[in-house]
Design a protein around this motif. Structure first.
Motif, short mmCIF file in Angstrom:
data_model
loop_
_atom_site.label_atom_id
_atom_site.label_comp_id
_atom_site.label_asym_id
_atom_site.label_seq_id
_atom_site.Cartn_x
_atom_site.Cartn_y
_atom_site.Cartn_z
N LYS A 1 1.12 -1.33 0.23
CA LYS A 1 0.13 -0.14 0.06
C LYS A 1 0.83 1.25 0.55
O LYS A 1 1.89 1.25 0.73
CB LYS A 1 -1.09 0.26 0.85
CG LYS A 1 -1.75 1.50 1.10
CD LYS A 1 -2.27 1.51 2.18
CE LYS A 1 -3.84 2.55 2.38
NZ LYS A 1 -4.65 2.23 4.06
N VAL A 2 0.73 2.15 -1.03
CA VAL A 2 1.42 2.94 -1.17
C VAL A 2 1.12 4.09 -1.19
O VAL A 2 -0.24 5.23 -2.19
CB VAL A 2 2.16 3.96 -2.34
CG1 VAL A 2 3.24 4.91 -2.58
CG2 VAL A 2 3.08 2.05 -2.88
N THR A 3 1.33 5.28 0.30
CA THR A 3 0.80 6.46 1.06
C THR A 3 0.96 7.57 0.02
O THR A 3 0.79 8.32 -0.41
CB THR A 3 0.29 6.75 2.21
OG1 THR A 3 -0.33 5.48 2.50
CG2 THR A 3 -0.97 7.75 2.69
N ASN A 4 2.34 7.85 -0.01
CA ASN A 4 2.47 8.50 -0.80
C ASN A 4 4.64 8.00 -1.26
O ASN A 4 4.60 7.13 -1.34
CB ASN A 4 3.63 9.96 0.24
CG ASN A 4 3.86 10.30 1.46
OD1 ASN A 4 4.87 8.75 1.23
ND2 ASN A 4 3.67 10.20 2.20
N HIS A 5 5.04 8.82 -2.14
CA HIS A 5 6.28 8.08 -2.45
C HIS A 5 7.52 7.59 -1.75
O HIS A 5 7.99 6.86 -1.51
CB HIS A 5 7.31 9.81 -2.40
CG HIS A 5 6.50 9.84 -4.18
ND1 HIS A 5 6.54 11.59 -4.30
CD2 HIS A 5 6.36 9.46 -4.81
CE1 HIS A 5 6.28 11.65 -5.33
NE2 HIS A 5 6.18 10.71 -5.92
N PHE A 6 7.22 8.19 -0.19
CA PHE A 6 8.00 7.19 1.00
C PHE A 6 7.40 6.57 1.92
O PHE A 6 8.21 6.31 3.10
CB PHE A 6 9.30 8.19 1.26
CG PHE A 6 10.08 8.45 -0.07
CD1 PHE A 6 10.85 7.35 -0.43
CD2 PHE A 6 10.40 9.99 -0.19
CE1 PHE A 6 11.12 7.86 -1.82
CE2 PHE A 6 10.27 9.98 -1.65
CZ PHE A 6 11.90 9.64 -2.44
N ASP A 7 5.77 6.35 1.53
CA ASP A 7 4.79 6.01 3.08
C ASP A 7 4.33 4.46 2.06
O ASP A 7 4.14 4.90 1.58
CB ASP A 7 4.40 7.07 3.09
CG ASP A 7 3.32 6.63 4.33
OD1 ASP A 7 3.77 5.47 4.74
OD2 ASP A 7 2.45 7.22 4.90
N MET A 8 5.63 3.52 2.34
CA MET A 8 5.03 2.25 2.16
C MET A 8 4.86 1.04 3.18
O MET A 8 5.62 0.91 3.89
CB MET A 8 5.90 1.83 1.35
CG MET A 8 6.12 2.25 -0.28
SD MET A 8 7.09 1.64 -1.74
CE MET A 8 8.04 3.28 -2.80
N GLU A 9 3.65 0.27 2.96
CA GLU A 9 3.31 -0.54 3.85
C GLU A 9 3.49 -1.79 3.08
O GLU A 9 2.10 -1.75 2.26
CB GLU A 9 1.80 0.00 4.75
CG GLU A 9 1.49 -1.51 5.93
CD GLU A 9 0.00 -1.07 6.34
OE1 GLU A 9 0.07 -1.66 7.41
OE2 GLU A 9 -0.31 0.25 6.29
N GLU A 10 3.82 -3.23 3.24
CA GLU A 10 3.45 -4.25 2.95
C GLU A 10 2.67 -4.43 3.54
O GLU A 10 2.63 -5.31 4.88
CB GLU A 10 5.09 -5.19 3.34
CG GLU A 10 5.18 -6.25 2.47
CD GLU A 10 6.72 -7.12 3.00
OE1 GLU A 10 6.85 -7.41 2.25
OE2 GLU A 10 6.48 -7.87 3.59
#
Length: 340
Positions: free
Chosen positions: A150-159
């Protein structure tokens, strides 16, 4: 209005067996050079020690070629971006050491990049295609990784989903090896699958809870199936090769696709971006595009040049970090494991 000075990023990628360098002017790729290592074909897979030695031979000419193709000089560079991980440690060390040395020599910032983020953020390269809109579901499908992010912004990613064992690309290669195909087997299976019947043979889809997937059991089922049938008929694989490839590819795609569909249902996110070597697979690309039309999804599929390991994707992450002044340090070491 004062015109902003362009940002030139030199990017270096050496996580596995391809030595790659690229130069980006802001988010535009000026050059994207890759030196492949054919030596591994004889072994049916990447030999880490041979890979690191080849990187040492290739990195200087590849970087030199990338800078020359871009039409700039080293003195024009704004920063050096490099793959810190994940990957083969010996290979990563070559790229990391070179990037640090060049950064020190030119007195310009050093930017460390997560290889997995590179695959997903390659969609932000200015190549004429629309960028994914946040939030989106990033699907990483490669020889070493299979993830739903889940990619919320360029560098906020949650597997939110991952393989519990083999990656999808690894499963392609192992099945291809048993079929007698060359390495890497994925492109061979894809080509032959177009001539076969995907419903000719039935292989099981592992039952795994949540959004995780498993490919190890499928691989074992294929091996056992082939062993059983070749005992009855020595020519079974040769006589049924296209149908076997079509059936194997169909099932490998279904395993990840059922989880992509479930992720859309659970999150409500219909913006999807895929990345990694297996995103070049025509079966997966077609399945995504067909489902997008049926269900109203927006699907982002990278150009073929940005599917396999390449430095352009490292460069776009470097540029995005450069804009935030998110620089790396010389004491950051290469690491074989690096969470997204």
């Amino acid at each position: 209005m004062i015109e902003q000075k362009p940002c030139y990023i030199l990017a270096i990628e050496s996580s596995c067996d391809d030595t790659a360098a690229a130069v980006l002017k802001n988010d535009i790729v000026l050059s994207n050079s890759i030196a492949n290592q054919s030596i591994h074909e004889a072994y049916g897979g990447v030999v880490p020690e041979l890979a690191s030695r080849a990187h040492q031979q290739n990195i200087v000419p590849v970087v030199d070629q990338a800078i020359k193709k871009a039409g700039i000089s080293k003195q024009d560079l704004s920063a050096i971006a490099y793959t810190r991980g994940p990957g083969l440690l010996g290979s990563l060390l070559v790229g990391t050491s070179f990037a640090k040395s060049l950064s020190m020599g030119l007195s310009i910032p050093l930017i460390e990049v997560n290889h997995l983020q590179g695959h997903l953020l390659s969609h932000f390269i200015d190549d004429g295609n629309p960028n994914p809109q946040f939030p989106f579901l990033g699907i990483t499908v490669s020889g070493g990784h299979t993830q739903i992010v889940k990619v919320t912004n360029h560098f906020d990613m949650e597997e939110i989903g991952r393989t519990l064992d083999d990656a999808i690309g690894e499963a392609f290669d192992k099945c291809g090896k048993v079929l007698g195909l060359g390495y890497p087997a994925g492109p061979h299976i894809d080509r032959l699958a177009k001539e076969g019947n995907a419903k000719a043979f039935h292989f099981p889809i592992p039952k795994v809870s949540g959004l995780d997937v498993s490919y190890s059991g499928f691989k074992t089922a294929v091996i056992n199936f082939l062993h059983k049938n070749t005992q009855k008929n020595d020519a079974f694989i040769k006589e049924n090769l296209a149908d076997l490839c079509a059936s194997i590819q169909h099932t490998l795609i279904e395993i990840i696709f059922t989880k992509i569909t479930k992720a859309v249902e659970l999150t409500g996110i219909t913006e999807i971006a895929i990345g990694g070597g297996v995103s070049a697979n025509s079966g997966l690309r077609n399945k995504l595009q067909e489902t997008a039309k049926e269900n109203g999804w927006t699907v982002h599929i990278p150009p073929f040049a940005f599917t396999t390991d390449n430095a352009a994707m490292i460069g776009i992450v470097g540029y995005l970090k450069y804009r935030q002044e998110s620089y790396g340090t010389l004491d950051q070491s290469a690491t074989a494991r690096l969470p997204i």
